[in-house]
Write an enzyme that holds these catalytic residues in place. Structure first.
Site, PDB file in Angstrom:
ATOM      1  N   HIS A  30       0.800  -1.376   0.056  1.00 19.12           N
ATOM      2  CA  HIS A  30      -0.027  -0.006  -0.033  1.00 19.12           C
ATOM      3  C   HIS A  30       0.912   1.165   0.005  1.00 19.12           C
ATOM      4  O   HIS A  30       1.027   1.852  -1.057  1.00 19.12           O
ATOM      5  CB  HIS A  30      -1.021  -0.007   1.139  1.00 19.12           C
ATOM      6  CG  HIS A  30      -1.915  -1.107   1.260  1.00 19.12           C
ATOM      7  ND1 HIS A  30      -2.608  -1.432   0.154  1.00 19.12           N
ATOM      8  CD2 HIS A  30      -2.175  -1.982   2.014  1.00 19.12           C
ATOM      9  CE1 HIS A  30      -3.384  -2.515   0.292  1.00 19.12           C
ATOM     10  NE2 HIS A  30      -2.850  -2.910   1.527  1.00 19.12           N
ATOM     11  N   ASP A  60      -4.877  -8.408  -3.500  1.00 24.93           N
ATOM     12  CA  ASP A  60      -5.425  -8.225  -1.981  1.00 24.93           C
ATOM     13  C   ASP A  60      -6.635  -8.920  -1.738  1.00 24.93           C
ATOM     14  O   ASP A  60      -6.690 -10.092  -1.564  1.00 24.93           O
ATOM     15  CB  ASP A  60      -5.165  -6.698  -1.892  1.00 24.93           C
ATOM     16  CG  ASP A  60      -5.231  -6.256  -0.543  1.00 24.93           C
ATOM     17  OD1 ASP A  60      -5.368  -7.137   0.425  1.00 24.93           O
ATOM     18  OD2 ASP A  60      -5.162  -5.136  -0.099  1.00 24.93           O
TER      19      ASP A  60
HETATM   20 ZN   LIG Z   1      -3.551  -6.916   2.742  1.00 26.68          ZN
END
Ligand SMILES: [Zn+2]
Length: 470
Positions: A283, A334
């Site tokens: 991220h 993800d």
């Molecule tokens: Zn994750």
């Protein structure tokens, strides 16, 4: 476990190469699934009679550097406002995800992971980084074999033929300096030593599997104390294994890190650890200019998951600035809200277009093609992050190949120069026809070779669990 396939000769009408296209491309693959030679004409030892022929555009398989396979079970079940009022956020989504995590059994975990991995292969991913934090039984106690759920993930990978870097997660705290909550009971290790015993069991299992390896994943700065992170990072470095962690996904996490640690998450991490090539920072959404520059100057890979980050309302990572400054990134599916190589890459570019009101932002210069550019950047970053021998169809790398059907309507009129642009932006990802991992075909005519059996088990599991996500 996937059987050895023997040496083979592969012919591709158009073969993507790091410096262009080879049309045609002849590829010799060894017993171990690794490319021995690539040439425009048959190389020595070429088996003209036994060669498999693939028309269309052959691309290197894409690494999926960040996956939570079991979350495939809640895709599409979290798209309604909470009844209690207030704004929905990552944190309300997390509660729904915990509802599933607290109920999934080992059998369901394996079935859902196999489905997710089969869908990844059909999308053009040939390796997955499974960031795996579900460790314990429903009541929070370790299974008789503490690695039970990791072994289920590895079994799912073996069923489908996807290459895997399995990343067991160390998770000790419920927030910065807070004890874990009851709803985190399946994730938690109170001691690093117990976790490293689990990792040792995982590493012994991956050593016996084809195309599998292990790495270590301290969950986040929220869930791992500074001294624990130091110990895990030192272990990863001395063992030569990848180290992945979630970082700066949410503004609340940045603010709490500032309050508790006296620095923003990426700033704190870069001051504490060398940002080396074994590190994947997943991220990194909320980074300021200084943090982004430190990332770009480092050898670490940023793990972008744009469809999930958009779906969860996380924010937007400044990928154009990172790339312009020489930084590295890869992509991950993800939460599995979508499993699409093209969608992750497209969102990287579209995030920049909507903010800048410009086009072809990530292209490298005049005449550069954006689809090819983002595809190649993510190939390189993903291969590094997973420490897998992939990223190009070249000698010494595994023969991971994704072949697009040139007759698909979304590729009409295209040639090698624009095929990757069509793949990323214009729906030609639906033209994926064949996928090979280590020279072995795992997708034929767009479907995983074992799709029916895998789907039957996964359908039962997802239907049984879907009540837990609503
Ligand atoms: Zn994750």
């Amino acid at each position: 476990m996937v059987a050895r396939v023997g040496r083979r000769s592969l012919w591709f009408e158009h073969l993507h190469q790091p410096d262009g296209w080879l049309s045609p491309g002849h590829v010799s693959v060894g017993d171990d699934g690794v490319v021995e030679a690539v040439a425009a004409t048959p190389p020595p030892g070429w088996d003209a009679g036994g060669a498999e022929r693939f028309a269309g555009y052959a691309l290197p398989g894409m690494p999926n550097l960040h996956s939570h396979a079991f979350q495939r079970a809640i895709a599409g079940f979290t798209e309604a406002r909470a009844r209690e009022g207030g704004a929905d956020s990552f944190w309300t989504w997390r509660e729904a995800m915990y509802g599933c995590a607290l109920r999934v059994t080992p059998e369901q975990c394996e079935a859902i992971a196999a489905q997710a991995f089969a869908e990844m292969l059909e999308a053009g991913y040939t390796a997955v980084g499974e960031f795996h934090y579900l460790h314990h039984d429903l009541d929070g106690r370790p299974y008789a074999d503490p690695a039970e759920l990791s072994l289920r993930i590895l079994a799912a990978a073996a069923q489908t033929g996807i290459a895997i870097t399995h990343l067991p997660v160390f998770y000790a705290h419920g927030g910065f300096d807070r004890p874990p909550g009851e709803r985190q009971r399946r994730f938690v290790h109170s001691e690093v030593d117990a976790f490293l015993r689990l990792f040792d069991a995982v590493q012994r299992s991956t050593a016996r599997l084809r195309h599998a390896r292990a790495g270590i994943a301290p969950h986040s700065l929220r869930a791992v104390a500074p001294a624990e992170l130091d110990e895990l990072a030192a272990f990863a470095r001395s063992s030569g294994v990848p180290l992945h962690l979630h970082i700066a996904e949410q503004r609340a996490e940045v603010e709490e890190c500032l309050a508790r640690r006296g620095a923003r998450p990426l700033q704190w991490l870069a001051d504490r650890l060398e940002l080396g090539p074994e590190l994947c920072l997943v991220h990194a959404t909320h980074c300021d200019d200084d943090e982004r520059n430190r990332l770009a100057a480092s050898a670490a890979v940023v793990g972008l998951c744009p469809t999930t980050e958009a779906n969860l309302g996380d924010g937007r990572f400044p990928v154009a600035e990172l790339v312009a400054a020489g930084g590295r990134f890869g992509i991950g599916s993800d939460s599995q809200v979508e499993i699409s190589v093209a969608a992750e890459l497209r969102h990287c570019e579209y995030g920049e277009r909507v903010v800048r009101e410009q086009r072809n932002v990530l292209a490298s210069g005049d005449g550069s093609h954006t689809g090819r550019r983002v595809f190649e950047l993510a190939l390189a970053g993903g291969a590094q992050a997973l420490a897998q021998p992939m990223g190009a169809v070249s000698p010494g790398r595994r023969a991971d190949v994704v072949v697009l059907d040139a007759d698909h309507p979304r590729l009409w009129g295209h040639g090698p120069d624009t095929a990757l642009d069509a793949f990323v932006f214009a729906g030609a990802d639906r033209a994926v026809r064949d996928v090979l991992v280590g020279g072995r075909r795992v997708v034929r005519d767009g479907r995983h070779v074992d799709a029916g059996r895998i789907a039957a088990g996964a359908a039962r599991a997802v239907r049984a669990l879907s009540g837990g996500a609503s």
